[in-house]
Design a protein around this motif. Structure first.
Motif, short mmCIF file in Angstrom:
data_model
loop_
_atom_site.label_atom_id
_atom_site.label_comp_id
_atom_site.label_asym_id
_atom_site.label_seq_id
_atom_site.Cartn_x
_atom_site.Cartn_y
_atom_site.Cartn_z
N SER A 54 55.24 145.70 -21.54
CA SER A 54 55.91 144.23 -21.24
C SER A 54 57.42 144.40 -21.53
CB SER A 54 55.25 143.59 -22.50
OG SER A 54 55.63 143.74 -23.67
N CYS A 91 50.54 138.99 -25.12
CA CYS A 91 49.28 138.92 -24.15
C CYS A 91 49.18 140.44 -23.53
CB CYS A 91 49.98 138.05 -22.82
SG CYS A 91 50.05 136.47 -23.09
N GLU A 92 50.24 141.28 -23.75
CA GLU A 92 49.86 142.66 -23.19
C GLU A 92 49.03 143.26 -24.14
OE1 GLU A 92 50.73 144.20 -20.41
OE2 GLU A 92 50.17 146.19 -20.97
N THR A 115 50.95 140.58 -17.76
CA THR A 115 50.14 141.73 -18.18
C THR A 115 50.05 142.78 -17.30
OG1 THR A 115 47.97 140.76 -18.13
CG2 THR A 115 49.11 140.21 -20.08
N ALA A 119 44.01 140.23 -18.79
CA ALA A 119 43.91 139.66 -20.21
C ALA A 119 42.87 138.41 -20.22
CB ALA A 119 45.38 138.92 -20.43
#
Ligand code: PLP
Length: 377
Positions: A54, A91-92, A115, A119
């Protein structure tokens, strides 16, 4: 990063490649006339072993935070508010671990939320306003049953996660650095470096001197720079950040625009600066841009605008002789490698669940969010 698991408030580990990577600079160091410049690169740069996909050091916070949530067996879903990088990092990590997260970001940051794997367990809300508007809406989301505030600077997993940059830096240099350079928005990264230095001093193997914090903000939005100039513990909004909201929405590096940072609270940035004889400076857009280009030219990677702000402050400090040539400097490149990441990784934009105006109440969304939380907790 789990080689530092003894230093993190978790028991287990996650199978991720997230880690701080420190190396000794040659080319940039020569340009600045520094003999002991160590770069902590927190982004994507395979040749250096840097796989924060990220692309920022927020991933160092997200990994132990999500793991600790799981280990504490708290029933619920964690919520984070973000100007972009924190949201993308969580999120990643969610995409990699399947742990659920609710992310609230500014409308302008929406393009930065992506991502590298699908996700499936992210609920993303955008707010039309600045970073602090996003934080305020996030706080309302946390009033819903089962939604847990991640805590920001008050969360030890976040601070210790970010503190691994200082650990890795000290191990690579063989000593606690004389100087720690970082651009700050909330100041959490710098507080973390200060706390980790104290722990390293108790450890005893890396010297007994705290690093001096050398911190920077955008010159057009610099509440902590202004308060520290007067050695004041309180940020006075009218004096230190006039027309704050407009100023915050028109800066070179938006991730540095927290209007309510943990500055004055006990154990906050004011205390860290006081203990380390710290320095804070404002940086112009022009100087930051040219610092960013210099990094790319000398070291070979693009860097986040915030990291460019930080490097500009180092260039000036070296030119002004504030740093002596043989002093050990740890330069925290808090984000970078976006170009390579976009070329080499699959970039999947996160889907927006809801858009709200600044100042919006939670009533309209609370039933839907409750349902999502029950399904995912
Ligand atoms: C968040 C962030 C910062 C500022 O960190 P704080 O801990 O909030 O002071 C600096 N650089 C980048 C790239 C960031 O994402």
């Amino acid at each position: 990063m789990f080689r530092f698991s003894d230093w993190l408030p978790v028991d287990g580990f996650c199978d991720v490649k997230t880690a701080p990577v420190t190396y000794k600079s040659k080319s940039l160091a020569e340009e600045l006339g520094l003999l002991n410049l160590y770069i902590s690169f927190n982004g994507y740069w395979p040749e250096k072993g840097a796989y924060n996909n990220s692309c920022s050091f927020k991933e160092l916070e997200a990994v132990p935070t999500m793991l600790r949530m799981q280990e504490k067996k708290k029933k619920g879903v964690i919520q984070v508010s973000s100007a972009g990088n924190t949201g993308r990092a969580f999120c990643e990590v969610s995409a990699n671990t399947n742990l659920p997260v609710i992310v609230v970001v500014t409308d302008s940051a929406r393009k930065n939320i992506w991502t590298t794997k699908p996700a499936e367990n992210v609920l993303l809300i955008t707010v039309k306003g600045d970073y602090t508007d996003a934080i305020e809406f996030g706080n309302k989301v946390c009033t819903i049953d089962g939604v847990l505030a991640e805590g920001g600077a008050k969360n030890p997993a976040r601070r210790d996660g970010m503190g691994t940059t200082l650990l890795d830096g000290a191990i690579t240099a063989g000593i606690i650095p004389d100087w720690y350079f970082q651009a700050v928005g909330s100041g959490t990264g710098a507080i973390a470096a200060y706390e980790m230095s104290m722990r390293l001093i108790s450890d005893g193997r890396f010297g007994d001197k705290l690093p001096r914090l050398y911190l920077s903000q955008n010159d057009t939005f610099a509440p902590m720079v202004n308060a520290w100039k007067d050695k004041r513990r309180e940020i006075i909004p009218d004096t230190d950040m006039p027309d704050a909201k407009n100023a915050a929405m028109n800066v070179y590096s938006p991730v540095l625009t927290n209007r309510t940072p943990p500055y004055g609270i006990c154990g906050g940035l004011f205390d860290a600066l006081s203990a380390t004889d710290g320095i804070m400076v404002p940086v112009s857009k022009e100087k930051a841009e040219s610092a960013g280009s210099l990094f790319e030219k000398t070291e070979g990677s693009d860097i986040d605008p915030a990291a460019a702000v930080c490097l500009a402050s180092l260039i000036e400090a070296a030119e002004d002789g504030i740093i002596k040539p043989d002093e050990t400097v740890l330069l925290n490149i808090t984000g970078g490698g976006y170009k390579r990441a976009k070329e080499e990784l699959s970039i999947i934009p996160a889907e927006v669940y809801a858009e709200v105006p600044a100042g919006e109440g939670i009533e309209g969304l609370s039933d839907e969010i409750s349902r999502w939380v029950r399904e995912h907790a």
